[in-house]
Each structure stands twice: as structure tokens, then as C-alpha cells.
Design a protein around this motif. Sequence first.
Motif, mmCIF file in Angstrom:
data_model
loop_
_atom_site.group_PDB
_atom_site.id
_atom_site.type_symbol
_atom_site.label_atom_id
_atom_site.label_comp_id
_atom_site.label_asym_id
_atom_site.label_seq_id
_atom_site.Cartn_x
_atom_site.Cartn_y
_atom_site.Cartn_z
ATOM 1 N N UNK A 8 35.351 -28.087 -0.946
ATOM 2 C CA UNK A 8 33.709 -27.858 0.347
ATOM 3 C C UNK A 8 33.303 -26.348 -0.316
ATOM 4 N N UNK A 9 34.518 -25.720 -0.855
ATOM 5 C CA UNK A 9 33.719 -24.578 -0.662
ATOM 6 C C UNK A 9 32.874 -24.780 -2.088
ATOM 7 N N UNK A 10 32.948 -25.446 -2.745
ATOM 8 C CA UNK A 10 31.451 -25.796 -4.456
ATOM 9 C C UNK A 10 30.616 -26.779 -3.200
ATOM 10 N N UNK A 11 30.438 -27.276 -2.377
ATOM 11 C CA UNK A 11 29.351 -27.209 -1.905
ATOM 12 C C UNK A 11 29.090 -26.283 -0.934
ATOM 13 N N UNK A 12 29.844 -25.564 -0.316
ATOM 14 C CA UNK A 12 29.053 -24.718 0.345
ATOM 15 C C UNK A 12 28.476 -23.522 -0.477
ATOM 16 N N UNK A 13 28.577 -23.106 -1.570
ATOM 17 C CA UNK A 13 28.410 -22.973 -2.855
ATOM 18 C C UNK A 13 27.239 -22.965 -3.498
ATOM 19 N N UNK A 14 27.141 -24.408 -3.277
ATOM 20 C CA UNK A 14 25.664 -24.949 -3.660
ATOM 21 C C UNK A 14 24.526 -25.758 -3.251
ATOM 22 N N UNK A 15 25.111 -24.800 -1.803
ATOM 23 C CA UNK A 15 23.726 -25.293 -0.060
ATOM 24 C C UNK A 15 22.803 -24.803 -0.675
ATOM 25 N N UNK A 16 21.973 -24.364 -1.080
ATOM 26 C CA UNK A 16 20.561 -23.465 -1.422
ATOM 27 C C UNK A 16 20.184 -24.458 -1.946
ATOM 28 N N UNK A 17 20.901 -25.380 -3.085
ATOM 29 C CA UNK A 17 20.331 -26.348 -3.918
ATOM 30 C C UNK A 17 20.352 -27.988 -3.485
ATOM 31 N N UNK A 59 7.727 -22.345 -7.108
ATOM 32 C CA UNK A 59 8.440 -20.591 -6.676
ATOM 33 C C UNK A 59 9.037 -20.679 -6.295
ATOM 34 N N UNK A 60 9.160 -20.927 -4.631
ATOM 35 C CA UNK A 60 10.484 -20.397 -3.651
ATOM 36 C C UNK A 60 11.644 -20.781 -4.772
ATOM 37 N N UNK A 61 12.073 -21.376 -5.705
ATOM 38 C CA UNK A 61 13.111 -22.093 -5.795
ATOM 39 C C UNK A 61 14.069 -21.153 -6.325
ATOM 40 N N UNK A 62 13.864 -20.528 -6.963
ATOM 41 C CA UNK A 62 14.079 -18.866 -7.751
ATOM 42 C C UNK A 62 14.988 -17.796 -6.161
ATOM 43 N N UNK A 63 14.869 -18.432 -5.475
ATOM 44 C CA UNK A 63 15.583 -17.272 -4.612
ATOM 45 C C UNK A 63 16.672 -18.452 -3.998
ATOM 46 N N UNK A 64 16.400 -19.447 -3.980
ATOM 47 C CA UNK A 64 17.977 -20.580 -4.109
ATOM 48 C C UNK A 64 18.598 -20.427 -5.553
ATOM 49 N N UNK A 65 18.193 -20.188 -6.150
ATOM 50 C CA UNK A 65 19.876 -20.154 -7.297
ATOM 51 C C UNK A 65 19.889 -18.862 -7.262
ATOM 52 N N UNK A 66 19.160 -17.719 -6.938
ATOM 53 C CA UNK A 66 20.001 -16.272 -6.821
ATOM 54 C C UNK A 66 20.569 -16.190 -6.143
ATOM 55 N N UNK A 67 20.596 -16.972 -4.581
ATOM 56 C CA UNK A 67 22.076 -17.525 -3.360
ATOM 57 C C UNK A 67 23.000 -18.056 -4.116
ATOM 58 N N UNK A 68 22.921 -18.921 -5.038
ATOM 59 C CA UNK A 68 23.712 -20.196 -5.009
ATOM 60 C C UNK A 68 24.428 -19.563 -6.805
ATOM 61 N N UNK A 69 23.904 -18.228 -6.981
ATOM 62 C CA UNK A 69 24.456 -17.609 -7.741
ATOM 63 C C UNK A 69 25.701 -16.312 -7.881
ATOM 64 N N UNK A 70 25.064 -15.979 -6.400
ATOM 65 C CA UNK A 70 25.448 -15.391 -5.550
ATOM 66 C C UNK A 70 27.421 -16.098 -5.281
ATOM 67 N N UNK A 71 27.126 -17.487 -4.717
ATOM 68 C CA UNK A 71 28.270 -17.973 -3.820
ATOM 69 C C UNK A 71 29.157 -17.683 -5.662
#
Length: 195
Positions: A8-17, A59-71
Motif C-alpha cells: 500500500x505504501x509503495x502503491x502510494x509512492x508510485x502513484x505519480x507513475x 515533457x510533463x512526465x518529469x514532474x511525475x518522476x520528481x514526485x515519485x522520487x520524493x515519495x
Amino acid sequence: MRADTTFEQLQDALKPLWKYAGARSLADGAASAYEEEPGIEFDAKEHVLNICWTVHGDEDFRQSLDEMCMSLNELSEQGAAIEVTFYDTEFDEEEEDDGTEARDDFVMLFVGPTPAAIMQVQRDLLVQDVVHLMERHFDGAELGGVVTEIDKLFSQRFDALVNSLEIGKPPRGTGGGPGSGGHGGGGGRRPRHLH
């Protein structure tokens, strides 16, 4: 990943992807756009996240990557690198005939529980790359001095980071009890294999 990491934690962290892919859950979005790629897999027994996954995007995928990395910083046990390649799917043969190159891009992101863990994996990758390049001309045993210089650079960067974090803390001995100050978090630029 940390041993106590749940799906569940991982699912939440990877949600941006998976959300970027238009899915409603990690299970729904874990499959890659290419069948030959394993997609996003979590080995709960080994506490390893494997990502070999392609999604159609822009290009907007980069924002999703940043959010995922922080999580993922919050869930990671140690530093790890994530290789990301952006392919220009609109590039065609006519453009190539005109001498135009595809607008492909490549970026390395890093995750880790602390800035020190992130810097360690950055350092290890740089040493590996430099040694690999220089071994074409020198024996590996001759490269100790080069590795020492790389270590000096990372030590300076780490010291500068620690000093910048100390600036915001109250002076020691002025009544700042437990909990004052703060932890620097796992920021920074963020593996295929995350452990």
C-alpha cells in the motif's frame, strides 16, 4: 526498500507513475507499454523494487518522476539510481534525411533515505564510469589517485550540504531540546533496482 515497506505504501509512492499512465491502481498500471519489459515489480521478500517500464507521455512526465522520487525517499533503505530515457516518438525518417537529430533525452535520478545515501550512490556510479573509461588506457591499479580525487569532491559537497543544514538550527546549548533542529530529509536528484 525498507523491510517494513508495505504494498500500500509503495502503491502510494508510485502513484505519480501509474496515474500518469491512466491506471486506477499500481496493479493496473504496472505493465509496460512494451510486452517484453517486466514493468513495475515489487519483491516483498527481498525488499526490492524493480522498474523496467515504458509509458507514452510528454515533457510533463518529469514532474511525475520528481514526485515519485520524493515519495520513494521515505521508503528506501539505501541510495539507488533510476535511469530514465525519453524517446522522441514523433521523429521520422524525413527529418533524419534533413540532418535533424531525434530529440531523445536521458537523465539519472536518485533516491535514498538521506542526502548522504544519495551522494554515496552518485559517487559510486561516477567512480564506476570514470574507472571504466580510463581502463582503456591505464591499468585499474593505477587509478587509485583518480578515485581519491573523486572522493575529495564528494566530501566537499557533503560538507557544504551539512553546513547549509546547520545554518537553520539554533545554536547548541540555548535550550533547543529534543526535536528542535530537524533532519535534512532525502531530497536531491533521485533503478532499475531500488533496495
